[in-house]
Design an enzyme around this catalytic site. Structure first.
Site, mmCIF file in Angstrom:
data_model
loop_
_atom_site.group_PDB
_atom_site.id
_atom_site.type_symbol
_atom_site.label_atom_id
_atom_site.label_comp_id
_atom_site.label_asym_id
_atom_site.label_seq_id
_atom_site.Cartn_x
_atom_site.Cartn_y
_atom_site.Cartn_z
ATOM 1 N N SER A 49 0.844 -1.188 0.000
ATOM 2 C CA SER A 49 0.000 0.000 0.000
ATOM 3 C C SER A 49 0.877 1.235 0.000
ATOM 4 O O SER A 49 1.906 1.274 0.694
ATOM 5 C CB SER A 49 -0.915 -0.008 1.224
ATOM 6 N N HIS A 51 2.026 12.275 -0.818
ATOM 7 C CA HIS A 51 1.557 13.648 -0.618
ATOM 8 C C HIS A 51 2.654 14.610 -1.090
ATOM 9 O O HIS A 51 3.601 14.905 -0.351
ATOM 10 C CB HIS A 51 1.251 13.903 0.861
ATOM 11 N N HIS A 62 -2.792 7.336 -4.371
ATOM 12 C CA HIS A 62 -2.891 6.136 -3.538
ATOM 13 C C HIS A 62 -2.898 4.913 -4.440
ATOM 14 O O HIS A 62 -3.468 4.928 -5.534
ATOM 15 C CB HIS A 62 -4.180 6.182 -2.717
ATOM 16 N N ASN A 78 -2.877 0.370 -3.870
ATOM 17 C CA ASN A 78 -2.579 -0.847 -3.127
ATOM 18 C C ASN A 78 -2.936 -2.064 -3.965
ATOM 19 O O ASN A 78 -3.835 -2.018 -4.802
ATOM 20 C CB ASN A 78 -3.269 -0.873 -1.754
ATOM 21 N N VAL A 79 -2.176 -3.117 -3.740
ATOM 22 C CA VAL A 79 -2.468 -4.426 -4.319
ATOM 23 C C VAL A 79 -2.307 -5.438 -3.198
ATOM 24 O O VAL A 79 -1.399 -5.318 -2.374
ATOM 25 C CB VAL A 79 -1.558 -4.761 -5.515
ATOM 26 N N ARG A 80 -3.188 -6.440 -3.171
ATOM 27 C CA ARG A 80 -3.192 -7.333 -2.020
ATOM 28 C C ARG A 80 -3.741 -8.710 -2.388
ATOM 29 O O ARG A 80 -4.471 -8.873 -3.368
ATOM 30 C CB ARG A 80 -4.031 -6.736 -0.885
ATOM 31 N N HIS A 113 -20.691 11.261 3.790
ATOM 32 C CA HIS A 113 -21.126 12.347 4.657
ATOM 33 C C HIS A 113 -20.923 13.717 4.019
ATOM 34 O O HIS A 113 -21.487 14.705 4.482
ATOM 35 C CB HIS A 113 -20.383 12.280 6.003
ATOM 36 N N GLY A 141 -3.184 -4.624 13.822
ATOM 37 C CA GLY A 141 -2.059 -4.248 12.983
ATOM 38 C C GLY A 141 -1.214 -3.146 13.600
ATOM 39 O O GLY A 141 -1.538 -2.575 14.641
#
Length: 332
Positions: free
Chosen positions: A95, A99, A109, A111-113, A199, A283
């Site tokens: 991940s 910035h 951003h 990520n690979v999982r 929201h 974690g």
């Protein structure tokens, strides 16, 4: 469909991807280097987090590898798969969140999982919590497991450029095209739906691609698809940050960047399933929250001035677009 995923192959790929992405980002920054933080998780597994801070281009960049396992899935992982509640599990992933300093360079951003929930497993080294080196010696085939791949990448500009948006999405489409023309529009919509602040009733950025629970092709082709997504990130992002990193800017743009970073924080802490999974599974907090920007601000009921460059973000770039097929003359 294969039920015998090759975990060492997934692990080796993710570690190599971390190395190559960090090398590319260091070259783009030209000043700072990543520090490496290797850690173990008492409940099982560990990882390798790399952080670049206060660089010439990147104010903060985090690229984190993890390979963790446990005896019981947390609620965030079983909300959509209640049949897996209580089962032992294993997860590997990479991940990253970037910035940049310049307000005209977007946050990114990726990520690979890989994830599996086991019915049974053979030859588990040590039987309980194990540090990362011990995991490498484990049997390569996990039998009788439910497994899937997930991941993707999305872009969060503060000042949008049509040329950047089309490049980002066309690179994503090209990465997926070998696996069928239907995947890009499906994964784009998934990304638009997922990275949405309910929201606020607004998207986090211009999206990209996102997928989860993916195993339809069998292990080897599904693994190839995950690799295609991971390998596409630098070609998608680096040309954009290279174009924008030296754009002249003032404190006005900086303050707007800090304000819009607040949306990033809100999404990650309120809606992101990966953050919830990491925290609920015990974690490592520093690695889970590496995605947060170093500086951010919230202003009460802030609204951009009509006709301003800041208003353009809301009027154009936070609206639905088929960027991969967009005709644009914006070459800036």
């Amino acid at each position: 469909m294969s039920t015998a995923p090759d975990l060492p192959a997934v692990r080796a790929y993710l570690l190599n991807l971390q190395d190559s992405i960090c090398a590319g980002l260091e070259a783009e920054d030209g000043a700072a280097q990543f520090r490496t933080d290797e850690w173990t998780r008492p409940e099982g597994g560990g990882g390798r987090t790399r952080i670049l801070a206060e660089g010439a281009v990147f104010e903060k960049a985090g690229v984190a590898f993890s390979h963790v396992h446990g005896t019981k899935l947390p609620p965030s992982a079983t909300a959509h798969r209640p049949e897996l509640a209580g089962k032992p599990w294993e997860a590997l992933g990479l991940s990253l969140v970037l910035h940049p300093r310049n307000p005209y360079a977007p946050t990114a951003h990726m990520n690979v999982r890989f994830f599996c929930a086991r019915e049974s497993e053979t030859n588990r080294a040590g039987g309980g919590a194990a540090p990362i080196p011990a995991i490498e010696n484990r049997k390569s085939k996990i039998e009788n497991s439910t497994w899937w791949f997930g991941g993707g990448f999305d872009l969060t500009p503060y000042y949008g450029y049509e040329a950047d948006a089309t490049h980002w999405h066309r690179t994503a489409r090209a990465a997926l095209s070998p696996f069928g023309d239907a995947l890009y529009p499906r994964f784009k919509k998934w990304c638009d739906d997922y990275f949405f602040l309910k929201h606020r009733n607004e998207p986090r950025g211009i999206g990209g691609i996102f997928f989860d629970d993916f195993n339809q092709l069998g292990f080897a082709p599904s693994f190839a698809l995950m690799r295609a997504v991971g390998d596409a990130f630098l070609p998608a992002y680096r040309p954009i940050v290279a174009r924008r990193k030296a754009t002249p800017n003032t404190d006005r743009e900086r303050q707007f960047q800090l304000y819009r970073r607040g949306r990033y924080v809100e999404f990650n802490l309120v809606w992101d399933r990966g953050t919830l999974f990491g925290l609920q599974s015990g974690g490592r907090t520093e690695s889970i929250l590496m995605s947060l920007p170093p500086l951010v601000r919230w202003d009460y009921d802030a609204k951009p001035e009509p006709g301003s460059p800041e208003a353009k973000l809301y009027e154009i770039f936070l609206k639905p677009h088929d960027w991969a097929n967009e005709e644009t003359s914006d070459k800036r």
